[in-house]
Write a protein that holds these residues in place. Structure first.
Motif, mmCIF file in Angstrom:
data_model
loop_
_atom_site.group_PDB
_atom_site.id
_atom_site.type_symbol
_atom_site.label_atom_id
_atom_site.label_comp_id
_atom_site.label_asym_id
_atom_site.label_seq_id
_atom_site.Cartn_x
_atom_site.Cartn_y
_atom_site.Cartn_z
ATOM 1 N N MET A 59 0.830 -1.175 0.000
ATOM 2 C CA MET A 59 0.000 0.000 0.000
ATOM 3 C C MET A 59 0.878 1.243 0.000
ATOM 4 O O MET A 59 2.027 1.194 0.391
ATOM 5 C CB MET A 59 -0.922 0.010 1.210
ATOM 6 N N ALA A 60 0.306 2.356 -0.425
ATOM 7 C CA ALA A 60 1.057 3.608 -0.506
ATOM 8 C C ALA A 60 1.511 4.044 0.886
ATOM 9 O O ALA A 60 0.769 3.946 1.854
ATOM 10 C CB ALA A 60 0.193 4.688 -1.136
ATOM 11 N N THR A 100 -8.503 6.859 -1.462
ATOM 12 C CA THR A 100 -7.540 7.916 -1.733
ATOM 13 C C THR A 100 -7.881 8.584 -3.055
ATOM 14 O O THR A 100 -8.192 7.902 -4.028
ATOM 15 C CB THR A 100 -6.114 7.320 -1.811
ATOM 16 N N TYR A 160 -1.401 0.530 -5.053
ATOM 17 C CA TYR A 160 -2.708 0.659 -4.409
ATOM 18 C C TYR A 160 -3.443 -0.661 -4.542
ATOM 19 O O TYR A 160 -3.169 -1.449 -5.449
ATOM 20 C CB TYR A 160 -3.516 1.805 -5.042
ATOM 21 N N LYS A 163 -8.107 2.642 -3.889
ATOM 22 C CA LYS A 163 -8.286 1.938 -2.607
ATOM 23 C C LYS A 163 -6.894 1.680 -2.052
ATOM 24 O O LYS A 163 -6.077 0.995 -2.671
ATOM 25 C CB LYS A 163 -9.026 0.628 -2.859
ATOM 26 N N ASN A 164 -6.616 2.246 -0.889
ATOM 27 C CA ASN A 164 -5.304 2.101 -0.262
ATOM 28 C C ASN A 164 -5.367 1.153 0.932
ATOM 29 O O ASN A 164 -4.708 1.329 1.930
ATOM 30 C CB ASN A 164 -4.765 3.463 0.185
ATOM 31 N N SER A 165 -6.215 0.155 0.809
ATOM 32 C CA SER A 165 -6.386 -0.812 1.879
ATOM 33 C C SER A 165 -6.850 -2.127 1.268
ATOM 34 O O SER A 165 -7.513 -2.149 0.238
ATOM 35 C CB SER A 165 -7.440 -0.295 2.873
ATOM 36 N N ASP A 191 3.251 4.811 -6.132
ATOM 37 C CA ASP A 191 2.989 3.870 -5.043
ATOM 38 C C ASP A 191 1.968 2.827 -5.498
ATOM 39 O O ASP A 191 1.108 3.126 -6.328
ATOM 40 C CB ASP A 191 2.405 4.611 -3.823
ATOM 41 N N GLY A 251 -9.708 3.403 3.535
ATOM 42 C CA GLY A 251 -8.539 3.682 2.719
ATOM 43 C C GLY A 251 -8.818 4.200 1.324
ATOM 44 O O GLY A 251 -8.079 3.894 0.401
#
Length: 130
Positions: free
Chosen positions: A1-2, A17, A64, A124-126, A62, A15
């Motif tokens: 993840m970022a 973003t 994701y 989605k960062n999760s 990053d 999460g």
């Protein structure tokens, strides 16, 4: 993840973003500028893949978990805007989004005359889903 310090966004999932950006294209279809700039630690870079017509590749810095939405918009400063941008492909695992620019009259893929493309990425960062 970022691994960034994000401000909160109210969403029904964990999460979520948002990344907003802009890039300029010259009369030959080449990317001439992007905002935010790479020098200012932009979370993405924009390039035009070789041997493509009207395609622009956004590469995220990053990883994701998922790409939830991509919202592109084409701006033309002078004359009638005859271009639109659509999402041609996206991959959360490779961190890329490909935009395709079309002529709105013919529908054909084109290398546009001087334009700017604004976009909003919803990511989605999760790995946790609601």
């Amino acid at each position: 993840m970022a691994n960034r310090n994000f401000d909160g966004v109210q969403a029904l999932g964990k999460g979520v973003t948002l990344i907003a950006g802009n890039f300029a294209v010259d009369g030959a279809g080449a990317v001439t500028a992007q905002v935010p700039t790479v020098a200012n630690a932009a979370p993405f870079t924009v390039t035009k893949p070789a041997a493509t017509t009207g395609q622009y590749l956004i590469t995220l810095q990053d990883p994701y978990g998922a790409v939830l939405a991509v919202l592109p918009s084409v701006l033309k400063s002078a004359g009638a805007n005859v271009y639109k941008a659509d999402v041609a492909a996206y991959s959360a695992s490779s961190g890329t989004v490909t935009l395709q620019v079309h002529d709105t009259t013919s529908g054909a893929a084109v290398d546009p005359a001087t334009i700017e493309v604004d976009f909003l990425l919803v990511l989605k960062n999760s790995s946790v889903w609601p």
